[in-house]
Design a protein around this motif. Structure first.
Motif: not given
Length: 476
Positions: A344-373
Motif C-alpha cells: 500500500t505504501k509503495i503504491s501510494a509512493g509511486l502515485k505521489a511520484l507521478a504527481k510530484e514530477l508531473r511525469v506518468p509512471v507505469i508500474a508493473l504488478s503481479q497477479l494472484s494465482r486465483a487466475v489459474e483456477q
C-alpha cells in the motif's frame, strides 16, 4: 521571506527598491494588486515589514475593500515590523516611491526571483549543516534526498503556480486538450505508439499512475520495455527501473526485439552473418534514443524518487517505468505490520511520484494465482496481488493476456473409451482455436479514469519479444 544573513556578512539577494515601488504602485492604484498577486507572495519580500504589509493588502482586497493609506493606517501603526520605518507615515513614503505603475510586472518578477535565490541559499546552508552532523542515524543518502526534495519544492511551488483555479480556467485547460485532440485526430497526452491501445487509453496524462499487470510469461515486461522504447523513439525521454533484471538483460531483449533475431539464437551464437549484421545495425538507433536504464536491485520508492528527480532535471524525462511493484523494497527506517501495508505504501509512493514530477509512471504488478483456477483466465481487477490499494491508487489498470500460452499447454489427449474420430474432432477444434490466437497479445484496459475500457490486440513474437500493432492475421 525572512532570511538570516550568513556569518560572512554578505547581504542576501534582494531589492528593497523594487519592493517599495511595487507596494507604492498598489497603494496608488488598487487594480495593480490583481495583476501581480499571482506572481508574488508575502514571503517573497526580503523586508519583513513589506511582507506583512503585502499580506494585509491581500486580506483587505479579499474583503472587497480598497487598500489605501487610510484603510491600512491602523495596521501600519500596530505592525512591529513597520514601526521602525515610521508606521502609517511610511505608507505615504511608499506611494511617493512609485513613479509609474507600468513597470509593476517587472518589479514583481525581480522580487520573486530574489526570493527564489534566497530559498536556494537556505537549502544550501541546511544541507551543509546536516552534512556536518555526526548523527549516524541520518544517512548521507537521506540528507541528499531531503535536499533534492527541497530543491524540487522550490522549483514547483510559489506564486504563479497556484493549484487553485476558477472553474472557467479549468474548463479552458480541458477545452485546449480537446481541441488539440480534435485537430490531430488522436488522443492528447503521452501516446504508447500502438494506435488501438491509444484510442482506448485516451493518452496518458502527465500525473497518472498506470498499473500494467499480468501472470508470468504473459509478456508484461516485454510490453513495458516496448512502450518505453516507442515513447523514447518518438522523442520523449523514458526512465526504466528494473528491480528484477539487470541492464545487460534488458539490453539483450531490446537488441533481439529491434533486430528481429531470436534471443536464444543470439546468446548461443546461432546467427547467420546477414542476421548478425542486423544486430550490429541497431546500435546506431539506440544511440539516438533518449531511453535510460536504471540498475536498481532492491531499490525503494524513496530511492527511485531521488533518482527520478535528478533525471527530470538533467534529461527532462517524460515517462517512468518500474518493473515491478512487488519487488521494490520498503524505504529504510519505515516499518509495516504486513506485506499488504508495505505494498500500500509503495503504491501510494509511486502515485505521489507521478504527481510530484508531473511525469506518468507505469508500474508493473503481479497477479494472484486465483487466475489459474478459472476456466477463463483473463485477469480481473480483483486479481491484483496483495493490495486493493493498487487498484485505488492507479489511474489506469491494464492487463496483459495471451490465450496462446494456455492453449499451447492444454493440447487434448485421447480420453478413455473415446472414438478416434471424436478425438480428431477435438484436436482439430483446439488447433483452430490456437491458430486464431497465435502471436496475439490481448491488452485489457480494465480501469481508466480519463477514457474507456476494452481490449486492444497486439502482435507478439515470443522468440524476439517483439510487439507490434496487429495489422494482419499472419504468424511468424
Amino acid at each position: 521571506m525572512p532570511f538570516d544573513p550568513p556569518e560572512d556578512g554578505r547581504v542576501p539577494p534582494q531589492s528593497l527598491e523594487a519592493e517599495q515601488a511595487l507596494l507604492g504602485a498598489v497603494l496608488s492604484n488598487a487594480a495593480v494588486f490583481d495583476r501581480v498577486c499571482d506572481h508574488v507572495a508575502a514571503d517573497d519580500f526580503a523586508h519583513p515589514g513589506h511582507g506583512a504589509l503585502w499580506a494585509e493588502i491581500a486580506r483587505v482586497s479579499e474583503r472587497g475593500a480598497t487598500p489605501t493609506p487610510i484603510t491600512l493606517q491602523s495596521f501600519a501603526n500596530d505592525c512591529p515590523d513597520l514601526e521602525a520605518a515610521g508606521g502609517a507615515r511610511y505608507l505615504v513614503t511608499l506611494m511617493g516611491s512609485c513613479v509609474t505603475t507600468f513597470n509593476t510586472p517587472e518589479y514583481a518578477r525581480v522580487i520573486a526571483d530574489y526570493a527564489h535565490r534566497r530559498r536556494l541559499m537556505g537549502i544550501g546552508r541546511e544541507l551543509e549543516i546536516n552534512a556536518h552532523s555526526h548523527d549516524l542515524e541520518t544517512t548521507a543518502a537521506a540528507i541528499q534526498e531531503q535536499a533534492e526534495a527541497a530543491l524540487l519544492e522550490v522549483a514547483d511551488a510559489g506564486p504563479g503556480r497556484s493549484a487553485t483555479l476558477h472553474v472557467s480556467q479549468a474548463i479552458d485547460l480541458a477545452l485546449e486538450q480537446m481541441e488539440a485532440a480534435h485537430k490531430q485526430r488522436a488522443p492528447t497526452g503521452l501516446l504508447t505508439g500502438y494506435p488501438d491501445l491509444d484510442r482506448l487509453l485516451g493518452g496518458i496524462a502527465d500525473d497518472e499512475l498506470v498499473i500494467l499487470a499480468g501472470r508470468p510469461s504473459m509478456g508484461k515486461s516485454a510490453l513495458a520495455m516496448s512502450l518505453a522504447w516507442r515513447v523514447a523513439e518518438a522523442g520523449t525521454a523514458a526512465d526504466f527501473y528494473s528491480a528484477e533484471m539487470g541492464p545487460d538483460g534488458l539490453a539483450e531483449r531490446l537488441v533481439s526485439a529491434q533486430a528481429e533475431v531470436g534471443l536464444s539464437d543470439l546468446k548461443q551464437g546461432r546467427c547467420s552473418p546477414e542476421r548478425f549484421e542486423r544486430v550490429l545495425a541497431v546500435r546506431d538507433a539506440f544511440a539516438r534514443v533518449p531511453l535510460y536504464i536504471q540498475d536498481c536491485a532492491g531499490i525503494s520508492v524513496a530511492a527511485i524518487r531521488s533518482r527520478a528527480r535528478r533525471m527530470k532535471r538533467r534529461h527532462g524525462i517524460g515517462l517512468i517505468v518500474v518493473d515491478y511493484l512487488q519487488i521494490l523494497s520498503q524505504t529504510r527506517g519505515e516499518r509495516s505490520e504486513n506485506r499488504t501495508q508495505e505494498i500500500t505504501k509503495i503504491s501510494a509512493g509511486l502515485k505521489a511520484l507521478a504527481k510530484e514530477l508531473r511525469v506518468p509512471v507505469i508500474a508493473l504488478s503481479q497477479l494472484s494465482r486465483a487466475v489459474e483456477q478459472r476456466e477463463d483466465k483473463r485477469p480481473l481487477l480483483s486479481d491484483l496481488r496483495e493490495s486493493g490499494a493498487i487498484e485505488q491508487d492507479a489511474d489506469k489498470v491494464v492487463f496483459v493476456y495471451r490465450d496462446e500460452y494456455y492453449l499451447d499447454r492444454s493440447e487434448p489427449s485421447p480420453r478413455e473409451g473415446e472414438a478416434a474420430d471424436a478425438f480428431r474432432d477435438r484436436l482439430a477444434r483446439h488447433s483452430e482455436r490456437l491458430g486464431a490466437v497465435r502471436n496475439v497479445m490481448e491488452v485489457i484496459v480494465a480501469k481508466n479514469r480519463r477514457g474507456g475500457i476494452g481490449t486492444a490486440r497486439l502482435f507478439f513474437h515470443a522468440p524476439t519479444q517483439r510487439i507490434e500493432p496487429l495489422c494482419r492475421e499472419e504468424t511468424r
